[in-house]
Design a protein around this motif. Structure first.
Motif, PDB file in Angstrom:
ATOM      1  N   TYR A 363      -1.870  40.164  10.437  1.00  0.00           N
ATOM      2  CA  TYR A 363      -1.055  39.042   9.976  1.00  0.00           C
ATOM      3  C   TYR A 363      -0.748  39.190   8.487  1.00  0.00           C
ATOM      4  N   PHE A 364      -1.768  39.474   7.688  1.00  0.00           N
ATOM      5  CA  PHE A 364      -1.533  39.546   6.245  1.00  0.00           C
ATOM      6  C   PHE A 364      -0.864  40.847   5.830  1.00  0.00           C
ATOM      7  N   GLU A 365      -0.887  41.857   6.689  1.00  0.00           N
ATOM      8  CA  GLU A 365      -0.064  43.045   6.448  1.00  0.00           C
ATOM      9  C   GLU A 365       1.409  42.698   6.633  1.00  0.00           C
ATOM     10  N   PHE A 366       1.732  41.845   7.606  1.00  0.00           N
ATOM     11  CA  PHE A 366       3.095  41.314   7.736  1.00  0.00           C
ATOM     12  C   PHE A 366       3.430  40.446   6.515  1.00  0.00           C
ATOM     13  N   PHE A 367       2.501  39.583   6.165  1.00  0.00           N
ATOM     14  CA  PHE A 367       2.642  38.672   5.026  1.00  0.00           C
ATOM     15  C   PHE A 367       3.011  39.446   3.756  1.00  0.00           C
ATOM     16  N   ALA A 368       2.424  40.636   3.599  1.00  0.00           N
ATOM     17  CA  ALA A 368       2.634  41.436   2.386  1.00  0.00           C
ATOM     18  C   ALA A 368       4.097  41.815   2.183  1.00  0.00           C
ATOM     19  N   PHE A 369       4.857  41.961   3.266  1.00  0.00           N
ATOM     20  CA  PHE A 369       6.269  42.306   3.136  1.00  0.00           C
ATOM     21  C   PHE A 369       7.047  41.226   2.388  1.00  0.00           C
ATOM     22  N   PHE A 370       6.628  39.969   2.519  1.00  0.00           N
ATOM     23  CA  PHE A 370       7.380  38.838   1.963  1.00  0.00           C
ATOM     24  C   PHE A 370       6.737  38.269   0.699  1.00  0.00           C
ATOM     25  N   ASN A 371       5.742  38.976   0.172  1.00  0.00           N
ATOM     26  CA  ASN A 371       4.926  38.405  -0.901  1.00  0.00           C
ATOM     27  C   ASN A 371       5.294  38.926  -2.282  1.00  0.00           C
ATOM     28  N   GLN A 372       6.478  39.509  -2.409  1.00  0.00           N
ATOM     29  CA  GLN A 372       6.844  40.142  -3.682  1.00  0.00           C
ATOM     30  C   GLN A 372       7.959  39.388  -4.414  1.00  0.00           C
ATOM     31  N   TYR A 433      -3.850  39.804  -0.243  1.00  0.00           N
ATOM     32  CA  TYR A 433      -5.224  39.759   0.255  1.00  0.00           C
ATOM     33  C   TYR A 433      -5.283  39.032   1.599  1.00  0.00           C
ATOM     34  N   ILE A 434      -6.232  39.405   2.412  1.00  0.00           N
ATOM     35  CA  ILE A 434      -6.545  38.605   3.596  1.00  0.00           C
ATOM     36  C   ILE A 434      -7.187  37.327   3.094  1.00  0.00           C
ATOM     37  N   LEU A 435      -6.678  36.188   3.524  1.00  0.00           N
ATOM     38  CA  LEU A 435      -7.199  34.903   3.070  1.00  0.00           C
ATOM     39  C   LEU A 435      -8.198  34.363   4.090  1.00  0.00           C
ATOM     40  N   ASN A 436      -9.401  34.132   3.650  1.00  0.00           N
ATOM     41  CA  ASN A 436     -10.433  33.605   4.532  1.00  0.00           C
ATOM     42  C   ASN A 436     -10.003  32.257   5.111  1.00  0.00           C
ATOM     43  N   ARG A 437      -9.976  32.183   6.465  1.00  0.00           N
ATOM     44  CA  ARG A 437      -9.521  30.982   7.177  1.00  0.00           C
ATOM     45  C   ARG A 437      -8.094  30.596   6.786  1.00  0.00           C
ATOM     46  N   GLY A 438      -7.357  31.544   6.203  1.00  0.00           N
ATOM     47  CA  GLY A 438      -5.977  31.291   5.820  1.00  0.00           C
ATOM     48  C   GLY A 438      -5.813  30.451   4.574  1.00  0.00           C
ATOM     49  N   GLU A 439      -6.904  30.219   3.828  1.00  0.00           N
ATOM     50  CA  GLU A 439      -6.861  29.365   2.646  1.00  0.00           C
ATOM     51  C   GLU A 439      -6.361  30.145   1.436  1.00  0.00           C
ATOM     52  N   TYR A 440      -5.423  29.565   0.706  1.00  0.00           N
ATOM     53  CA  TYR A 440      -4.753  30.258  -0.404  1.00  0.00           C
ATOM     54  C   TYR A 440      -5.735  30.682  -1.501  1.00  0.00           C
ATOM     55  N   ASP A 441      -6.844  29.963  -1.672  1.00  0.00           N
ATOM     56  CA  ASP A 441      -7.766  30.227  -2.776  1.00  0.00           C
ATOM     57  C   ASP A 441      -9.024  30.975  -2.335  1.00  0.00           C
ATOM     58  N   GLN A 442      -8.964  31.628  -1.154  1.00  0.00           N
ATOM     59  CA  GLN A 442     -10.124  32.378  -0.682  1.00  0.00           C
ATOM     60  C   GLN A 442      -9.739  33.807  -0.305  1.00  0.00           C
ATOM     61  N   PRO A 443      -9.279  34.591  -1.281  1.00  0.00           N
ATOM     62  CA  PRO A 443      -8.899  35.984  -0.978  1.00  0.00           C
ATOM     63  C   PRO A 443     -10.118  36.842  -0.672  1.00  0.00           C
ATOM     64  N   THR A 444      -9.928  37.814   0.243  1.00  0.00           N
ATOM     65  CA  THR A 444     -11.007  38.752   0.578  1.00  0.00           C
ATOM     66  C   THR A 444     -10.499  40.181   0.340  1.00  0.00           C
ATOM     67  N   ASP A 445     -10.343  40.961   1.401  1.00  0.00           N
ATOM     68  CA  ASP A 445      -9.899  42.352   1.249  1.00  0.00           C
ATOM     69  C   ASP A 445      -8.396  42.423   0.974  1.00  0.00           C
ATOM     70  N   SER A 446      -8.003  43.404   0.180  1.00  0.00           N
ATOM     71  CA  SER A 446      -6.577  43.627  -0.079  1.00  0.00           C
ATOM     72  C   SER A 446      -5.972  44.442   1.063  1.00  0.00           C
ATOM     73  N   VAL A 447      -4.664  44.249   1.293  1.00  0.00           N
ATOM     74  CA  VAL A 447      -3.958  44.971   2.354  1.00  0.00           C
ATOM     75  C   VAL A 447      -2.610  45.454   1.841  1.00  0.00           C
ATOM     76  N   GLN A 448      -2.075  46.453   2.521  1.00  0.00           N
ATOM     77  CA  GLN A 448      -0.744  46.971   2.252  1.00  0.00           C
ATOM     78  C   GLN A 448       0.213  46.519   3.352  1.00  0.00           C
ATOM     79  N   PRO A 449       1.524  46.465   3.088  1.00  0.00           N
ATOM     80  CA  PRO A 449       2.474  46.104   4.151  1.00  0.00           C
ATOM     81  C   PRO A 449       2.354  47.056   5.339  1.00  0.00           C
ATOM     82  N   ALA A 450       2.249  46.494   6.524  1.00  0.00           N
ATOM     83  CA  ALA A 450       2.124  47.292   7.751  1.00  0.00           C
ATOM     84  C   ALA A 450       2.403  46.402   8.951  1.00  0.00           C
TER      85      ALA A 450
END
Length: 780
Positions: A363-372, A433-450
């Motif tokens: 999900y957050f790899e998809f998210f990364a495409f639109f996050n720039q 970043y992958i957001l823990n439970r989808g919360e904006y202020d809880q970043p975890t691992d970083s991801v690349q667009p995929a």
């Protein structure tokens, strides 16, 4: 005493049945499932998986919190693995059903062993048990989810009936009908087909002149010519745009509490232009997702990216910037999933998807495409702007009147010298970043667009940006994009798609009723250059599309929902189409293309009741427009998210807070009240009556002419008798009550014509009665 006698009789019957059962003489009803013919090859996706999903996955599926006995049946590796609680035994053993513990539990007579357990209120019928047995005997082959397997263009099947089919579509439909001992319906009349095609391709009824011209041609190619005529109409682009606005969550306001104005209508003008120009669907998507990233991008291509800025944007003070900025990116991600890929991406925002092969990382790899995009959660100058009407949150482009006269000539600027339109611009590189439970202020691992491997791998050769995403989407090997679009077009024409859940092609979505036909159409569509007009014409030239819509007795019994397509479908038109239909038949419709949104009639005070932002901005008080703007197509009606046009939402139009692919279908008394009391409808009936009387003052066939103008066809004898009697009674009434007649025809702002008051009132009521007919608001 009578009740006591009845009770004794019932108890006697029950005790008699119990005694007969114990003596072994009671004969149970015949098991109809035991005699159903099994398919030659049992398919995992279409035969087995639905049974397991409905009956087994609750306890033995993807939800680890509810899983029992450590058994998971939705994955091949676990279904064939040794049972953790019964060493040496296996749930499924290929080609050996009687060694497969899952199968033995399903067919057990022991209530302590039987699966699903009796207290679950779930049970497999005999046919389903036989299916599972045969599947195991054939090797118990698991398959990737059907929608993630690239479509194949199978050869159209041979059928027993050889004189019905018009093209390949019919062969696939006829094969299914013959397998169910059904025959297709006869061809609809020319008048019905002309009306059906016109509504499907333009969203408007054909004019009387068009009908006369089209009926005059009795050649075999007439239907093809009819289709071409409507495809060539500028109204075609408006019709197609209306559906796309739901997908794109288009609105003329920002949403949230303040819900202030935004200027996005030039993007809507572009969509109309794109459809009328027949821009191939792969380019249509590419420009909207990544037009700004194309080499030497034109201003038109950049404007198309407004698609990604149609989401709600807050204008309220005190918000947390990053929270709302994240919400905007989430919205773009979810719109891609629902509107273009037909998958429920949003289910993986907080955790791995429970049913589809989409992880939270995916999900957050998809998210990364639109996050720039260099945007803010709140643009403060929007709140402070004195003229909110022309405000746009950055990034945006400016369009001048000169450009609209030249390179952007499809934009109807009217008297506006310059406009700002929100677009995309990757000018703020960010780490996602992958957001823990989808919360904006809880970043975890970083991801690349995929993209998810399970759907279609993202090639290393593609750029890791929105342009690469668009190229991935429109790759002919992508299993979803063409299928989803073809299915949405089918749903537009038939009321529901070959996959009924047009928004969800995932495991929990509906299975296609005609999977081979869906795949054939998807591949054929791509082979013909992603040409939407070609696709529409292909479907419309089929005998399947041209059938009558009558519900025959045999179909009512076997296929009441018309899933097998043995007849044409009947369904109520959208609120926008109903209003446009009435405006068009009355002669009131303003055919102007494009431009700023307009405000037709609306009950007074509604905006004030829902306004929570004080008195700021231009959307705090509703002031209807004047003149021709009152009669523009519903496509151009101003759409305020917190209170969309009420006469459309009553007919199931969405709020446009988020992407919507398939509208709800309800039937409520409010809909009847709109048809009987809406000012626009009453005014249309009045104007039609006045014009027809003015054209032919001595016409004795007024009722027939009104009927034909509204319903395209001539009235039947019984229909004419009823309507003529109604007209004559009203005429008699108003001749003696001219004051009441004058009050009745005073409705609406359109100029009053100098006609007989009583005659006008009587004919107006007759027209209104015809507008209220089910046939008028139904596309069949």
């Amino acid at each position: 005493m009578k009740q006591k006698t009845i009770l004794i009789t019932i108890l006697s019957i029950l005790f008699g049945m119990l005694y007969a059962f114990k003596k072994g003489v009671f004969v149970a009803p015949k098991d109809e499932y035991a005699v159903l013919k099994l398919p030659e090859i049992v398919d995992y996706n279409f035969h087995i998986k639905p049974i397991l999903s409905d009956n087994c996955y609750t306890c033995h599926g993807p939800d680890a919190n509810k899983r029992k006995a450590g058994l998971r049946l939705d994955l091949e590796e676990t279904a064939f693995s040794e049972l953790p609680e019964s060493l040496g035994e296996f749930p499924i053993v290929s080609k050996a059903p009687h060694n497969s513990k899952a199968y033995l539990a399903i067919v057990s007579d022991d209530p302590d062993v039987l699966m699903p357990p009796p207290n679950s209120n779930l049970a497999l019928n005999t046919y389903e048990k036989r299916l599972i047995k045969k599947w195991i005997e054939q090797g118990a082959k698991f398959e990737k989810h059907w929608a993630y397997i690239p479509p194949k263009k199978n050869k159209p099947p041979r059928t027993e009936k050889t004189d019905w089919a018009e093209n390949e579509i019919d062969a696939f439909v006829l094969q299914v009908l013959e397998a169910n001992n059904l025959s297709p319906s006869a061809r609809a009349s020319e008048e019905t087909l002309i009306r059906r095609i016109s509504l499907d391709l333009t969203g408007l009824p054909p004019s009387p002149t068009q009908v006369q011209q089209l009926l005059a041609d009795d050649s075999k190619e007439n239907i093809s010519k009819i289709i071409d005529a409507f495809l060539g109409s500028s109204a075609y682009g408006e019709r197609m745009t209306q559906s796309w606005l739901d997908v794109a969550r288009y609105a003329d306001s920002h949403g949230y509490q303040d819900d202030s104005y935004r200027t996005m209508w030039p993007w809507r003008d572009w969509v109309i232009h794109a459809f009328n120009s027949n821009l191939p669907y792969d380019q249509f998507l590419t420009w909207q997702l990544a037009g700004d990233l194309l080499p030497n991008a034109t201003k038109e291509q950049v404007l198309a990216t407004g698609f990604n800025r149609n989401h709600p944007i807050t204008q309220e003070g005190g918000v947390i910037q990053e929270e709302y900025r994240t919400n905007y990116v989430l919205d773009r991600t979810n719109t891609l999933g629902k509107g273009i890929l037909g998958i429920t991406l949003e289910c993986a925002q907080c955790h791995d998807h429970k049913y589809d092969a989409i992880s939270q990382r995916n999900y957050f790899e998809f998210f990364a495409f639109f996050n720039q995009v260099n945007e803010k959660g709140l643009q403060l100058d929007a709140v402070q702007a004195k003229n909110q009407k022309f405000f746009a949150d950055p990034p945006y482009i400016e369009i001048s009147k000169e450009e609209s006269d030249d390179v952007l000539s499809f934009i109807n600027m009217k008297k506006t010298p310059e406009i700002k339109v929100m677009v995309m611009n990757d000018s703020a590189p960010k780490t996602t970043y992958i957001l823990n439970r989808g919360e904006y202020d809880q970043p975890t691992d970083s991801v690349q667009p995929a993209t998810p491997e399970a759907i279609f791998p993202f090639s290393e050769k593609l750029p890791k940006n929105r342009l690469g995403l668009a190229q991935w989407l429109t790759d002919t090997k992508n299993p979803l994009t063409a299928r989803v679009h073809v299915n949405r077009i089918w749903a537009m024409l038939f009321g529901k798609g070959l996959v009924e859940t047009s928004e969800d092609f995932g495991v929990q979505g509906s299975l296609p009723t005609h999977p081979k036909l869906l795949d054939w159409l998807a591949v054929d569509f791509m082979e013909h250059g992603w040409d939407t007009k070609y696709l529409l014409k292909k479907i419309m030239l089929s005998a399947t599309y041209q059938q009558k819509s009558e519900l025959r007795p045999d179909l009512k019994k076997v296929d009441p929902d018309n899933k097998l397509l043995a007849r044409a479908e009947r369904f109520r038109m959208s609120g926008e189409m109903i209003r446009d239909y009435i405006l068009a038949t009355s002669g009131l419709l303003n055919p102007e293309i494009g431009g700023p949104s307009v405000k037709p009639y609306q009950p007074a005070g509604l905006w004030e009741e829902t306004n929570a932002g004080g008195n700021r901005g231009v959307l705090t008080k509703y002031i209807p427009d004047e003149g021709d703007d009152l009669y523009r197509r519903s496509l151009y009606t101003l759409w305020k998210r917190t209170l969309p046009p009420p006469n459309m939402t009553i007919f199931d139009a969405p709020t446009r807070d988020f992407s919507e692919v398939r509208r709800q279908k309800t039937n409520t008394p409010l809909q009847a009240l709109v048809l009987q009391n809406d000012v626009q409808i009453l005014e249309a009936a009045r104007v039609m009556a006045q014009r027809m009387i003015m054209e032919k003052p001595n016409n004795t066939d007024l009722v027939t002419d009104v009927f034909k103008r509204i319903l395209i066809r001539a009235p039947k004898k019984k229909e004419l008798l009823i309507l003529d009697s109604y007209y004559q009674d009203a005429l008699k009434l108003y001749k003696n009550n001219t004051e009441d007649a004058q009050k009745l025809i005073a409705v609406g702002d359109y100029e009053q014509l100098d006609t007989d008051v009583a005659k006008t009132a009587a004919l107006m009521l007759t027209a209104q009665a015809i507008y209220n007919l089910d046939e008028t608001i139904t596309k069949e």
